[in-house]
Design an enzyme around this catalytic site. Sequence first.
Site, PDB file in Angstrom:
ATOM      1  N   GLU A 172       0.814  -1.221   0.000  1.00  0.00           N
ATOM      2  CA  GLU A 172       0.000   0.000   0.000  1.00  0.00           C
ATOM      3  C   GLU A 172       0.848   1.271   0.000  1.00  0.00           C
ATOM      4  O   GLU A 172       0.371   2.340  -0.374  1.00  0.00           O
ATOM      5  CB  GLU A 172      -0.932   0.013   1.217  1.00  0.00           C
ATOM      6  CG  GLU A 172      -2.092  -0.970   1.137  1.00  0.00           C
ATOM      7  CD  GLU A 172      -1.685  -2.411   1.428  1.00  0.00           C
ATOM      8  OE1 GLU A 172      -0.517  -2.646   1.798  1.00  0.00           O
ATOM      9  OE2 GLU A 172      -2.540  -3.304   1.270  1.00  0.00           O
ATOM     10  N   GLY A 224       7.755  -8.597   5.664  1.00  0.00           N
ATOM     11  CA  GLY A 224       6.976  -7.578   6.354  1.00  0.00           C
ATOM     12  C   GLY A 224       7.026  -7.740   7.852  1.00  0.00           C
ATOM     13  O   GLY A 224       7.972  -8.310   8.407  1.00  0.00           O
ATOM     14  N   SER A 225       5.991  -7.255   8.515  1.00  0.00           N
ATOM     15  CA  SER A 225       5.982  -7.226   9.977  1.00  0.00           C
ATOM     16  C   SER A 225       5.732  -8.604  10.562  1.00  0.00           C
ATOM     17  O   SER A 225       5.174  -9.494   9.917  1.00  0.00           O
ATOM     18  CB  SER A 225       4.887  -6.270  10.464  1.00  0.00           C
ATOM     19  OG  SER A 225       3.603  -6.806  10.189  1.00  0.00           O
ATOM     20  N   GLY A 228       1.817  -9.137  10.895  1.00  0.00           N
ATOM     21  CA  GLY A 228       1.187  -9.424   9.615  1.00  0.00           C
ATOM     22  C   GLY A 228       1.611 -10.770   9.063  1.00  0.00           C
ATOM     23  O   GLY A 228       0.786 -11.543   8.556  1.00  0.00           O
ATOM     24  N   GLY A 229       2.906 -11.076   9.175  1.00  0.00           N
ATOM     25  CA  GLY A 229       3.402 -12.344   8.683  1.00  0.00           C
ATOM     26  C   GLY A 229       2.826 -13.520   9.447  1.00  0.00           C
ATOM     27  O   GLY A 229       2.474 -14.550   8.846  1.00  0.00           O
ATOM     28  N   GLU A 248       9.714 -13.510   5.902  1.00  0.00           N
ATOM     29  CA  GLU A 248      10.786 -12.788   6.578  1.00  0.00           C
ATOM     30  C   GLU A 248      10.123 -11.703   7.401  1.00  0.00           C
ATOM     31  O   GLU A 248       9.449 -10.825   6.860  1.00  0.00           O
ATOM     32  CB  GLU A 248      11.754 -12.184   5.560  1.00  0.00           C
ATOM     33  CG  GLU A 248      12.917 -11.451   6.209  1.00  0.00           C
ATOM     34  CD  GLU A 248      13.656 -10.572   5.238  1.00  0.00           C
ATOM     35  OE1 GLU A 248      13.988  -9.425   5.621  1.00  0.00           O
ATOM     36  OE2 GLU A 248      13.904 -11.007   4.097  1.00  0.00           O
ATOM     37  N   CYS A 285      15.711  -4.602   7.316  1.00  0.00           N
ATOM     38  CA  CYS A 285      15.525  -5.773   8.177  1.00  0.00           C
ATOM     39  C   CYS A 285      16.827  -6.187   8.837  1.00  0.00           C
ATOM     40  O   CYS A 285      16.820  -6.968   9.795  1.00  0.00           O
ATOM     41  CB  CYS A 285      14.952  -6.937   7.373  1.00  0.00           C
ATOM     42  SG  CYS A 285      15.932  -7.370   5.914  1.00  0.00           S
ATOM     43  N   GLU A 374      12.345  -5.748  17.890  1.00  0.00           N
ATOM     44  CA  GLU A 374      12.719  -4.857  16.804  1.00  0.00           C
ATOM     45  C   GLU A 374      11.995  -3.519  16.909  1.00  0.00           C
ATOM     46  O   GLU A 374      10.790  -3.461  17.166  1.00  0.00           O
ATOM     47  CB  GLU A 374      12.396  -5.501  15.462  1.00  0.00           C
ATOM     48  CG  GLU A 374      12.792  -4.635  14.269  1.00  0.00           C
ATOM     49  CD  GLU A 374      12.322  -5.205  12.946  1.00  0.00           C
ATOM     50  OE1 GLU A 374      12.976  -4.928  11.924  1.00  0.00           O
ATOM     51  OE2 GLU A 374      11.301  -5.927  12.922  1.00  0.00           O
TER      52      GLU A 374
END
Length: 501
Positions: A172, A224-225, A228-229, A248, A285, A374
């Site tokens: 997005e 991504g996060s 979300g992952g 990842e 990352c 993180e």
Amino acid sequence: MTDTTTAPLRGISPRTGEPVGDPVPVSTARDVDAAARAAARAFPVWSALPAADRAAALDAAADALDAAREELVAVADAETALGEVRLTGEVGRTSGQLRLFAEVLRDGGHVQAVLTPADPATGRPDVRRMRQAIGPVAVFSASNFLFAFSVAGGDTASALAAGCPVVVKAHEGHPATSVAVARVVAGALRDAGAPDGVLGLVAGFEAGAALVRHPAVKAVGFTGSQSGGRALFDLAAARPEPIPFYGELGSVNPVVVLPDAAARRTAEIADGYARSLTLGTGQFCTNPGLLFVPEDGPLADAVAAAVGATATGAMLTAGMRDGYRARVAALDEAAGLVPLASGGANDDSFAVTPRVWRCSLASFADRLDALAEECFGPAGLVVTYPDPDALAEVLAALPGSLTGSVHATAGDTAAAARVAAVLRHRVGRLVHNGWPTGVAVCWAMHHGGPWPSTTTPLHTSVGATAIDRWLVPVAYQDWPDELLPPELQDANPLGIPRRVG
């Protein structure tokens, strides 16, 4: 996901906070279904093409990206403010990845052909084994790499090389860039003889979940996060036909500076850390989120000075900026943390300030779960330790990371070996006297690690072996030579590496 009217996606300039780029329609359930079905139709055609033909198509896509570089960089910079130099280099990295996988195909070793001849004395049959494409793959674009980890990035390049059509879910934060890259790459693949549907694109939050659920999709690549992952990973596992999910997610990337290196290379290490921490406004990352330094000596103060002299730009989205500020506020209130340094920032709408805190090894160990998390952005924690031997227990308790780095001199050799022996079980890549930011695209690279850095530590998302994720084995028993795939025929007509025995 239902077919409802939703406002189109627009990129937002991190410099101004205003919309930029052409609107991109949000994909409906019908759009997702159409893209997945088109990929399913393309699969038997694309996977059956000789490896040399797929390699030529990947080279053509790489050439098309390079030819469109100026146009793509302009669109991407408007949506992300990452700058012409960074984005131009990233287009080159992306075309280079496509060419790497063309080399992988021409080499042929990726199929891992094994021939075990029949043995009449024992009754063993003739068995021949190789790997083949798993099927259509869903790829989720990353927020922070508009080219190298997005529509034409490593997940897509490796899946296409394996023989798998790809449906990409655009991010997005850069929808116009995603559309532009898809147009260039899909057109080049089509002109090179690829079937329709070999590369599709969908957009919108709900489209991602619908894509993972679609029965035509046989594997997923995600960058991504962690939240979300994990949600998508669970969705992939809960399907009537569970599918592999290669995600990842997040990584704190510990860096250990041993005593002799800290004393002899103080300024060099401090400056290197500050540059790595703030590179790309910390949106990597591989950002060095944890720095372990001796409690005696000048290094912590040198780090404070180096970070204090930095100035960063904008984060990619308002959501990332707000998430960074919230995490920084929480760390400011955390017990045992002492603010060590603050850098500067420009006047961009999504700009943030680099921040570093300091704490003792004992304090860090007491709150490890909360502190070893993180923080996406230019923020880091400097942990001071009394002696290298005190590090082992804490390092062993860290969450999995993509990288672990050790700075050492010849005088630190014994300690470096002990630290590496612990870190190698917590990370996917060990860096010596360097910084984790920057991941070389090459045959030997491993960009993966234990949870939560990835969902599957066996695999990498960068480098030649990234293709392994999209290949599954099949064995042929007692088949006539003329009916075997060329890779397994006696004459080895493709000349690929094989094991016989």
